[in-house]
Scaffold this motif. Structure first.
Motif, mmCIF file in Angstrom:
data_model
loop_
_atom_site.group_PDB
_atom_site.id
_atom_site.type_symbol
_atom_site.label_atom_id
_atom_site.label_comp_id
_atom_site.label_asym_id
_atom_site.label_seq_id
_atom_site.Cartn_x
_atom_site.Cartn_y
_atom_site.Cartn_z
ATOM 1 N N MET A 258 0.855 -1.189 0.000
ATOM 2 C CA MET A 258 0.000 0.000 0.000
ATOM 3 C C MET A 258 0.886 1.231 0.000
ATOM 4 N N SER A 259 0.498 2.251 -0.754
ATOM 5 C CA SER A 259 1.277 3.481 -0.782
ATOM 6 C C SER A 259 0.345 4.681 -0.755
ATOM 7 N N GLN A 260 0.886 5.799 -0.312
ATOM 8 C CA GLN A 260 0.076 6.996 -0.173
ATOM 9 C C GLN A 260 0.974 8.223 -0.202
ATOM 10 N N LEU A 261 0.458 9.305 -0.751
ATOM 11 C CA LEU A 261 1.129 10.598 -0.694
ATOM 12 C C LEU A 261 0.490 11.373 0.447
ATOM 13 N N THR A 262 1.290 11.745 1.429
ATOM 14 C CA THR A 262 0.775 12.414 2.615
ATOM 15 C C THR A 262 1.638 13.633 2.924
ATOM 16 N N LEU A 263 1.327 14.315 3.998
ATOM 17 C CA LEU A 263 2.126 15.453 4.426
ATOM 18 C C LEU A 263 3.332 14.966 5.220
ATOM 19 N N GLY A 264 4.289 15.833 5.412
ATOM 20 C CA GLY A 264 5.455 15.486 6.213
ATOM 21 C C GLY A 264 6.095 16.737 6.769
ATOM 22 N N ALA A 265 6.745 16.596 7.916
ATOM 23 C CA ALA A 265 7.439 17.720 8.533
ATOM 24 C C ALA A 265 8.684 17.204 9.246
ATOM 25 N N THR A 266 9.734 18.016 9.254
ATOM 26 C CA THR A 266 10.960 17.668 9.968
ATOM 27 C C THR A 266 11.469 18.888 10.726
ATOM 28 N N PHE A 267 12.140 18.617 11.817
ATOM 29 C CA PHE A 267 12.872 19.651 12.561
ATOM 30 C C PHE A 267 14.220 19.045 12.902
ATOM 31 N N ASP A 268 15.310 19.775 12.630
ATOM 32 C CA ASP A 268 16.625 19.226 12.952
ATOM 33 C C ASP A 268 17.578 20.310 13.430
ATOM 34 N N VAL A 269 18.529 19.870 14.228
ATOM 35 C CA VAL A 269 19.579 20.734 14.757
ATOM 36 C C VAL A 269 20.893 20.005 14.509
ATOM 37 N N GLY A 270 21.920 20.756 14.124
ATOM 38 C CA GLY A 270 23.193 20.115 13.840
ATOM 39 C C GLY A 270 24.376 20.919 14.314
ATOM 40 N N PHE A 271 25.532 20.317 14.154
ATOM 41 C CA PHE A 271 26.806 20.973 14.403
ATOM 42 C C PHE A 271 27.711 20.596 13.235
ATOM 43 N N ARG A 272 28.297 21.605 12.611
ATOM 44 C CA ARG A 272 29.111 21.350 11.426
ATOM 45 C C ARG A 272 30.462 22.054 11.552
ATOM 46 N N PHE A 273 31.515 21.362 11.111
ATOM 47 C CA PHE A 273 32.870 21.905 11.086
ATOM 48 C C PHE A 273 33.345 21.950 9.643
ATOM 49 N N TYR A 274 33.839 23.122 9.207
ATOM 50 C CA TYR A 274 34.373 23.276 7.854
ATOM 51 C C TYR A 274 35.890 23.174 7.913
ATOM 52 N N PHE A 275 36.445 22.166 7.245
ATOM 53 C CA PHE A 275 37.890 21.972 7.253
ATOM 54 C C PHE A 275 38.589 22.787 6.180
ATOM 55 N N ASN A 276 37.837 23.412 5.255
ATOM 56 C CA ASN A 276 38.362 24.455 4.387
ATOM 57 C C ASN A 276 37.205 25.409 4.078
ATOM 58 N N GLU A 277 37.372 26.327 3.166
ATOM 59 C CA GLU A 277 36.335 27.342 2.914
ATOM 60 C C GLU A 277 35.045 26.766 2.337
ATOM 61 N N GLU A 278 35.131 25.639 1.611
ATOM 62 C CA GLU A 278 33.948 25.105 0.937
ATOM 63 C C GLU A 278 33.354 23.852 1.582
ATOM 64 N N TRP A 279 34.161 22.967 2.120
ATOM 65 C CA TRP A 279 33.699 21.639 2.528
ATOM 66 C C TRP A 279 33.618 21.504 4.047
ATOM 67 N N GLY A 280 32.487 20.957 4.491
ATOM 68 C CA GLY A 280 32.287 20.761 5.916
ATOM 69 C C GLY A 280 31.690 19.395 6.226
ATOM 70 N N LEU A 281 31.888 18.957 7.455
ATOM 71 C CA LEU A 281 31.382 17.680 7.941
ATOM 72 C C LEU A 281 30.612 17.946 9.233
ATOM 73 N N GLY A 282 29.448 17.305 9.386
ATOM 74 C CA GLY A 282 28.647 17.593 10.567
ATOM 75 C C GLY A 282 27.838 16.407 11.051
ATOM 76 N N ILE A 283 27.170 16.618 12.186
ATOM 77 C CA ILE A 283 26.223 15.656 12.747
ATOM 78 C C ILE A 283 24.910 16.393 12.989
ATOM 79 N N HIS A 284 23.803 15.678 12.802
ATOM 80 C CA HIS A 284 22.481 16.277 12.944
ATOM 81 C C HIS A 284 21.545 15.279 13.611
ATOM 82 N N THR A 285 20.591 15.808 14.350
ATOM 83 C CA THR A 285 19.498 15.007 14.879
ATOM 84 C C THR A 285 18.258 15.880 14.922
ATOM 85 N N GLY A 286 17.118 15.276 15.158
ATOM 86 C CA GLY A 286 15.874 16.027 15.187
ATOM 87 C C GLY A 286 14.690 15.086 15.271
#
Length: 196
Positions: A135-163
């Motif tokens: 069975m499948s259905q198209l429904t509504l969805g919502a997310t909330f997340d908070v993260g912490f990210r470290f950029y090891f140069n000007e463009e690229w970063g690595l992080g962790i998130h939860t929510g």
């Protein structure tokens, strides 16, 4: 002592964010890829007015699964980015079937602390394609997340998130009304971000 340390850390981050020079300009862009486990939190059945909590046979009857997404956002001002996110989630049910979810969301993210270290706080709203036992259905969805990210140069970063991810399953026909419910999941993901 732990509570005091957490309060002090939160206060220092808030102060640093309030006085820091913004890193982003209007029009800056950020592309993010995330992947990691997702834990079933609750499953509410509207017909019986019951809520099951946690993964497993005595909880939501689903196991810890996986989640991955790609997101693209553009900054509307130095602290706020708006864009879209496309994700995929799966969780095995105790009956060996797979519950899948494909969220297609408009996502807004605030960056109160930014630069080499970032704290992104995001809210996503949109549609969710869910599937279980054929069975499948198209429904509504919502997310909330908070993260912490470290950029090891000007463009690229690595992080962790939860929510939290909220997935309603609403049926309006009489033969399916008893299957209506609301599921919540807690993702804990690693992110890779590219900004320019």
């Amino acid at each position: 002592m732990k509570r005091f340390s957490i309060i002090m850390l939160a206060g220092l981050i808030a102060i640093a964010g309030a006085f820091a020079t913004p890193y982003y300009d209007t029009g800056s862009q950020i592309f993010t890829i995330t992947a990691g486990p997702t834990v079933p939190l609750t499953l509410t059945h509207f017909a019986s007015d019951t809520t099951e909590v946690g993964p497993g046979e005595n909880g939501t009857h689903t196991s810890v699964g996986g989640y991955g997404s790609i997101a693209y956002q553009v900054f509307t001002n130095p602290y706020l980015a708006i864009g879209g996110e496309l994700g995929y989630q799966f969780n095995y049910a105790m009956d060996s079937n797979i519950f899948t979810s494909v969220p297609i969301l408009v996502k807004m993210t605030a960056f109160p602390l930014q630069g080499k270290f970032e704290i992104p706080i995001g809210l996503g709203l949109g549609m969710n394609y869910i599937s279980y036992k054929g069975m499948s259905q198209l429904t509504l969805g919502a997310t909330f997340d908070v993260g912490f990210r470290f950029y090891f140069n000007e463009e690229w970063g690595l992080g962790i998130h939860t929510g939290i991810s909220v997935i309603p399953e609403i049926y309006l026909t009489d033969d399916m009304k008893d299957h209506s419910g609301l599921a919540t999941f807690v993702p804990a993901v690693i992110s890779v971000a590219y900004r320019h």
